[in-house]
Scaffold this motif. Structure first.
Motif, PDB file in Angstrom:
ATOM      1  N   VAL A  87      16.266  14.449  48.279  1.00 47.42           N
ATOM      2  CA  VAL A  87      15.228  15.427  47.960  1.00 47.42           C
ATOM      3  C   VAL A  87      13.845  14.808  48.159  1.00 47.42           C
ATOM      4  O   VAL A  87      13.599  13.666  47.743  1.00 47.42           O
ATOM      5  N   VAL A  88      12.977  15.555  48.813  1.00 51.55           N
ATOM      6  CA  VAL A  88      11.593  15.124  49.030  1.00 51.55           C
ATOM      7  C   VAL A  88      10.654  16.244  48.580  1.00 51.55           C
ATOM      8  O   VAL A  88      11.063  17.393  48.398  1.00 51.55           O
ATOM      9  N   GLY A  89       9.391  15.904  48.408  1.00 48.62           N
ATOM     10  CA  GLY A  89       8.383  16.880  48.030  1.00 48.62           C
ATOM     11  C   GLY A  89       7.687  17.450  49.246  1.00 48.62           C
ATOM     12  O   GLY A  89       7.436  16.755  50.230  1.00 48.62           O
ATOM     13  N   VAL A  90       7.379  18.734  49.169  1.00 44.12           N
ATOM     14  CA  VAL A  90       6.661  19.429  50.227  1.00 44.12           C
ATOM     15  C   VAL A  90       5.419  20.064  49.613  1.00 44.12           C
ATOM     16  O   VAL A  90       5.514  20.713  48.560  1.00 44.12           O
ATOM     17  N   PRO A  91       4.243  19.890  50.224  1.00 45.12           N
ATOM     18  CA  PRO A  91       3.037  20.508  49.665  1.00 45.12           C
ATOM     19  C   PRO A  91       3.182  22.022  49.543  1.00 45.12           C
ATOM     20  O   PRO A  91       3.792  22.676  50.389  1.00 45.12           O
ATOM     21  N   ASP A  92       2.608  22.569  48.458  1.00 43.63           N
ATOM     22  CA  ASP A  92       2.671  24.006  48.216  1.00 43.63           C
ATOM     23  C   ASP A  92       1.321  24.461  47.671  1.00 43.63           C
ATOM     24  O   ASP A  92       0.766  23.817  46.773  1.00 43.63           O
ATOM     25  N   GLU A  93       0.809  25.566  48.183  1.00 45.23           N
ATOM     26  CA  GLU A  93      -0.516  26.022  47.798  1.00 45.23           C
ATOM     27  C   GLU A  93      -0.599  26.362  46.312  1.00 45.23           C
ATOM     28  O   GLU A  93      -1.603  26.115  45.655  1.00 45.23           O
ATOM     29  N   ARG A  94       0.474  26.940  45.776  1.00 45.57           N
ATOM     30  CA  ARG A  94       0.436  27.369  44.379  1.00 45.57           C
ATOM     31  C   ARG A  94       0.887  26.280  43.412  1.00 45.57           C
ATOM     32  O   ARG A  94       0.244  26.026  42.391  1.00 45.57           O
ATOM     33  N   LEU A  95       2.000  25.616  43.712  1.00 46.07           N
ATOM     34  CA  LEU A  95       2.600  24.660  42.784  1.00 46.07           C
ATOM     35  C   LEU A  95       2.249  23.214  43.089  1.00 46.07           C
ATOM     36  O   LEU A  95       2.739  22.309  42.426  1.00 46.07           O
ATOM     37  N   VAL A  96       1.411  22.980  44.098  1.00 47.30           N
ATOM     38  CA  VAL A  96       1.005  21.650  44.556  1.00 47.30           C
ATOM     39  C   VAL A  96       2.119  20.976  45.344  1.00 47.30           C
ATOM     40  O   VAL A  96       1.914  20.489  46.446  1.00 47.30           O
ATOM     41  N   GLU A  97       3.345  20.976  44.790  1.00 47.36           N
ATOM     42  CA  GLU A  97       4.474  20.329  45.448  1.00 47.36           C
ATOM     43  C   GLU A  97       5.749  21.064  45.049  1.00 47.36           C
ATOM     44  O   GLU A  97       5.876  21.523  43.920  1.00 47.36           O
ATOM     45  N   ILE A  98       6.689  21.196  45.994  1.00 49.76           N
ATOM     46  CA  ILE A  98       7.981  21.823  45.708  1.00 49.76           C
ATOM     47  C   ILE A  98       9.087  20.966  46.305  1.00 49.76           C
ATOM     48  O   ILE A  98       8.868  20.207  47.252  1.00 49.76           O
ATOM     49  N   PRO A  99      10.308  21.073  45.760  1.00 45.74           N
ATOM     50  CA  PRO A  99      11.410  20.250  46.269  1.00 45.74           C
ATOM     51  C   PRO A  99      12.031  20.831  47.545  1.00 45.74           C
ATOM     52  O   PRO A  99      12.228  22.047  47.659  1.00 45.74           O
ATOM     53  N   ALA A 100      12.355  19.947  48.470  1.00 44.01           N
ATOM     54  CA  ALA A 100      13.136  20.297  49.653  1.00 44.01           C
ATOM     55  C   ALA A 100      14.333  19.349  49.705  1.00 44.01           C
ATOM     56  O   ALA A 100      14.182  18.144  49.510  1.00 44.01           O
ATOM     57  N   ALA A 101      15.514  19.904  49.952  1.00 45.41           N
ATOM     58  CA  ALA A 101      16.749  19.109  49.920  1.00 45.41           C
ATOM     59  C   ALA A 101      17.345  18.966  51.318  1.00 45.41           C
ATOM     60  O   ALA A 101      17.428  19.945  52.069  1.00 45.41           O
ATOM     61  N   PHE A 102      17.763  17.754  51.643  1.00 42.30           N
ATOM     62  CA  PHE A 102      18.525  17.468  52.871  1.00 42.30           C
ATOM     63  C   PHE A 102      19.956  17.157  52.445  1.00 42.30           C
ATOM     64  O   PHE A 102      20.184  16.347  51.531  1.00 42.30           O
ATOM     65  N   ILE A 103      20.909  17.808  53.113  1.00 39.10           N
ATOM     66  CA  ILE A 103      22.303  17.764  52.671  1.00 39.10           C
ATOM     67  C   ILE A 103      23.217  17.311  53.800  1.00 39.10           C
ATOM     68  O   ILE A 103      23.160  17.844  54.911  1.00 39.10           O
ATOM     69  N   GLU A 104      24.061  16.338  53.484  1.00 32.84           N
ATOM     70  CA  GLU A 104      25.189  15.993  54.353  1.00 32.84           C
ATOM     71  C   GLU A 104      26.441  16.536  53.673  1.00 32.84           C
ATOM     72  O   GLU A 104      26.724  16.210  52.518  1.00 32.84           O
ATOM     73  N   LEU A 105      27.187  17.380  54.396  1.00 35.79           N
ATOM     74  CA  LEU A 105      28.375  18.004  53.818  1.00 35.79           C
ATOM     75  C   LEU A 105      29.602  17.106  53.945  1.00 35.79           C
ATOM     76  O   LEU A 105      29.681  16.257  54.844  1.00 35.79           O
ATOM     77  N   GLN A 106      30.540  17.323  53.064  1.00 39.35           N
ATOM     78  CA  GLN A 106      31.827  16.640  53.151  1.00 39.35           C
ATOM     79  C   GLN A 106      32.540  17.074  54.436  1.00 39.35           C
ATOM     80  O   GLN A 106      32.414  18.234  54.854  1.00 39.35           O
ATOM     81  N   PRO A 107      33.281  16.168  55.085  1.00 42.42           N
ATOM     82  CA  PRO A 107      34.013  16.557  56.293  1.00 42.42           C
ATOM     83  C   PRO A 107      34.923  17.754  56.026  1.00 42.42           C
ATOM     84  O   PRO A 107      35.654  17.800  55.023  1.00 42.42           O
ATOM     85  N   GLY A 108      34.837  18.743  56.903  1.00 38.99           N
ATOM     86  CA  GLY A 108      35.679  19.925  56.781  1.00 38.99           C
ATOM     87  C   GLY A 108      35.196  20.947  55.774  1.00 38.99           C
ATOM     88  O   GLY A 108      35.815  22.004  55.616  1.00 38.99           O
ATOM     89  N   GLN A 109      34.076  20.670  55.074  1.00 38.88           N
ATOM     90  CA  GLN A 109      33.546  21.599  54.082  1.00 38.88           C
ATOM     91  C   GLN A 109      32.376  22.402  54.665  1.00 38.88           C
ATOM     92  O   GLN A 109      31.716  21.957  55.607  1.00 38.88           O
ATOM     93  N   ALA A 110      32.134  23.562  54.098  1.00 38.06           N
ATOM     94  CA  ALA A 110      31.028  24.409  54.532  1.00 38.06           C
ATOM     95  C   ALA A 110      30.273  24.923  53.322  1.00 38.06           C
ATOM     96  O   ALA A 110      30.850  25.121  52.251  1.00 38.06           O
ATOM     97  N   ALA A 111      28.977  25.114  53.491  1.00 39.52           N
ATOM     98  CA  ALA A 111      28.139  25.698  52.430  1.00 39.52           C
ATOM     99  C   ALA A 111      26.878  26.233  53.080  1.00 39.52           C
ATOM    100  O   ALA A 111      26.418  25.704  54.105  1.00 39.52           O
ATOM    101  N   GLN A 112      26.326  27.267  52.507  1.00 41.12           N
ATOM    102  CA  GLN A 112      25.077  27.828  52.966  1.00 41.12           C
ATOM    103  C   GLN A 112      23.948  27.389  52.031  1.00 41.12           C
ATOM    104  O   GLN A 112      24.182  27.048  50.864  1.00 41.12           O
ATOM    105  N   ALA A 113      22.730  27.421  52.545  1.00 39.32           N
ATOM    106  CA  ALA A 113      21.576  27.037  51.725  1.00 39.32           C
ATOM    107  C   ALA A 113      21.509  27.859  50.450  1.00 39.32           C
ATOM    108  O   ALA A 113      21.280  27.322  49.360  1.00 39.32           O
ATOM    109  N   ASP A 114      21.733  29.172  50.573  1.00 40.36           N
ATOM    110  CA  ASP A 114      21.663  30.036  49.396  1.00 40.36           C
ATOM    111  C   ASP A 114      22.716  29.670  48.358  1.00 40.36           C
ATOM    112  O   ASP A 114      22.477  29.792  47.145  1.00 40.36           O
ATOM    113  N   ASP A 115      23.881  29.210  48.822  1.00 49.01           N
ATOM    114  CA  ASP A 115      24.937  28.794  47.884  1.00 49.01           C
ATOM    115  C   ASP A 115      24.469  27.611  47.038  1.00 49.01           C
ATOM    116  O   ASP A 115      24.694  27.570  45.816  1.00 49.01           O
ATOM    117  N   LEU A 116      23.835  26.647  47.708  1.00 48.58           N
ATOM    118  CA  LEU A 116      23.405  25.441  47.002  1.00 48.58           C
ATOM    119  C   LEU A 116      22.239  25.734  46.066  1.00 48.58           C
ATOM    120  O   LEU A 116      22.147  25.167  44.964  1.00 48.58           O
TER     121      LEU A 116
END
Length: 549
Positions: free
Chosen positions: A475-504
């Motif tokens: 997880v890293v911070g991304v500048p945001d006009e309202r909140l100053v900073e917001i979280p952004a997540a980078f994900i490596e999935l388990q082999p053979g697994q699937a997930a959507q951003a909205d799920d996480l």
């Protein structure tokens, strides 16, 4: 340079005696104003003593830990001081915490009693969250509480009109005061040492779980008194604070104005329209909005330009670290105000540096002031431990009466943060001008600042990695006009697994407070790695470029 220190005299007492002294001086003066409610110092004193009697009847004594899971309210303020009068320790609990976070803090803090409410505040049902945190609560006896996840918790009190299973009702709690002993309370009050712990405030660090900062009576009271002196507050002032009382930046102005016998003006939750109406109606003279999100909501509200704010003489605005454009609007709306900058944190019981009222406007708008009397700050090269030259960036090392005693039940974290000479190694990146003015430049550690709240990347990563499809999260911070900073997540999935951003994102929303939930999720197959570590700055560059920042 800081002002001459010879005339400064110590103002130190306990949190309980701070209230009693104010009530002695002006019992009928307005102490706290909330929407539709106004309480004098005598009212607050009497209600605090009643709550102390009730807590005493529940077995609370010196050194016991009492949790406050409450929105900003008279119940919160009265109980905070009631706990202090008993010589017990108040543990304000972040009202945004989701059930897993709540369960962790209740257990980690060794709470003996927890007080909450059945009122729904900002769509938060505290009782339901407690039931989710402790599934066996519904089948427990209120007077013989025994929860698997919190073996030390003996009582839960619910303010309001209901009595959920496993809890004391407000009526029962108040009736218990008849079993208390007022003489015993005053004996315990007079035995409290200035160095005794008054508060444990949980704050996110670089670990997955928040850490409990142990704050002494001396730390919170002296810091508040020093701030009130710096701002030249008097009993005639009304100090408006919009922040929730579980936050140090709300407790600080409360105790600061109590130190002068003035009036604290606040709301159960911040809504810009109501805040503007209260500031005008209550003839507020000093304000503590602190964060961009609050000031942005104020200046963008349709009533902002119509509201008479001319009586405000002081605003803690922190223009030096706010996005551009707001200063001119605030100056126009508050023609008689002095705008100051401030640097502080939970570990220092609030303020470390703030502007002098007679500092040049350019300094007050572009810097964060000089240390309060008795506080020291250095900008240090963390590798060598040597001070960096004036104007250059270094880690903020802080020493003085208001630094926290230790992190509760975390000796290794305490040893990392506090050295043998009493310096707190804050992890914040600062510079100090030749004239002593401080400027904040970010964090050395892996932290985000989301709308004024400290958020550990590790905490979000730990949550994401509980998802069965996630192999690794960063997880890293991304500048945001309202909140100053917001979280952004980078994900490596388990082999053979699937997930959507909205799920996480939905998975996180059920487990951590909303401000910690990632706003962006990206999936990776390969990480940018140095010889030993993932290079988070490259992930940050990637998401910034993608978002056009």
């Amino acid at each position: 340079m800081t002002r001459q220190l010879e005339p400064v005299r110590l103002q130190a007492t306990t949190l309980g005696d701070l209230l009693l002294s104010a009530a002695d001086q002006a019992p009928d003066h307005a102490a706290v104003v909330l929407p539709h409610r106004r309480c004098s110092y005598a009212d607050v004193r009497d209600r605090a003593l009643q709550k102390a009697l009730s807590l005493q009847a529940l077995g609370v004594g010196p050194g016991d830990h009492v949790g406050l899971l409450l929105p900003t309210s008279m119940d919160f303020i009265e109980t905070l001081f009631g706990i202090a009068l008993l010589g017990a320790v108040a543990v304000p609990v972040n009202a945004r915490y989701q059930p897993p976070e709540l369960a962790y803090v209740v257990d980690n803090a060794d709470l003996k009693v927890l007080l909450t409410t059945d009122k729904i505040a900002e769509a938060v049902d505290f009782v339901e969250r407690l039931n989710q945190a402790f599934p066996d609560l519904r089948n427990s006896e209120a007077r013989n509480l025994s929860l698997d996840g919190a073996p030390g918790l003996r009582h839960i009190v619910v303010f309001g009109s209901s009595r959920p299973p496993g809890t004391w009702s407000q009526e029962e709690f108040e009736a218990a005061a008849r079993q208390g002993n007022l003489a015993e309370i005053h004996l315990r009050r007079l035995q409290v040492r200035l160095g005794s712990t008054a508060l444990i405030l949980y704050t996110s660090g670089t670990t997955a779980n928040p850490k409990g900062c142990m704050i002494s009576h001396e730390a919170i009271v002296r810091n508040s008194a020093a701030l009130a002196d710096r701002y030249e507050l008097t009993a005639d002032d009304s100090f408006w604070s919009p922040l929730p009382l579980f936050h140090i930046a709300a407790i600080l102005p409360l105790t600061a104005i109590f130190a002068k016998g003035g009036t604290y003006v606040t709301t159960p939750y911040f809504e810009a329209g109501e805040a503007l109406r209260m500031m005008e109606a209550e003839r507020v003279t000093a304000t503590y909005p602190c964060f961009w999100t609050i000031m942005s909501d104020l200046v963008s509200h349709p009533d902002f330009e119509k509201t008479d704010l001319s009586r405000i003489k002081l605003m803690n605005a922190n223009f030096a670290v706010q996005p551009g454009g707001i200063a001119e609007k605030m100056k126009a709306a508050l023609p008689n105000a002095v705008f100051v900058g401030t640097f502080g944190m939970t570990e220092t019981a609030g303020t470390v540096t703030t502007s002098q009222l007679d500092d040049a406007e350019e300094k007050r708008f572009t810097r964060l002031g000089t240390p309060l009397a008795g506080m020291e700050v250095r900008a240090v090269d963390p590798e060598t431990g040597e001070d960096v030259p004036a104007g250059e960036k270094g880690e903020a090392w802080i020493r003085g009466y208001s630094t926290f005693s230790r992190y509760y039940k975390a000796p290794e974290k305490t040893a990392e943060a506090l050295d043998g000479a009493g310096w707190f190694h804050s992890g914040d990146l600062i510079s100090i001008d030749p004239d002593g003015q401080l400027m904040f430049h970010g964090r050395l550690r892996d932290m985000l600042k989301v709308g004024g709240e400290n958020v550990a990347a590790a905490e979000i990563e730990s949550c994401l990695q509980q998802h069965p499809a996630v192999k690794l999260a960063q997880v890293v911070g991304v500048p945001d006009e309202r909140l100053v900073e917001i979280p952004a997540a980078f994900i490596e999935l388990q082999p053979g697994q699937a997930a959507q951003a909205d799920d996480l994102i939905a998975f996180c929303r059920e487990r951590i407070a909303g401000f910690k939930v990632p706003r962006h999720v990206r999936f990776v197959d390969e990480w940018p790695i140095s010889s030993t570590k993932i290079q988070k700055f490259r992930l940050q560059d990637q998401i910034r470029a993608e978002l056009g920042i």
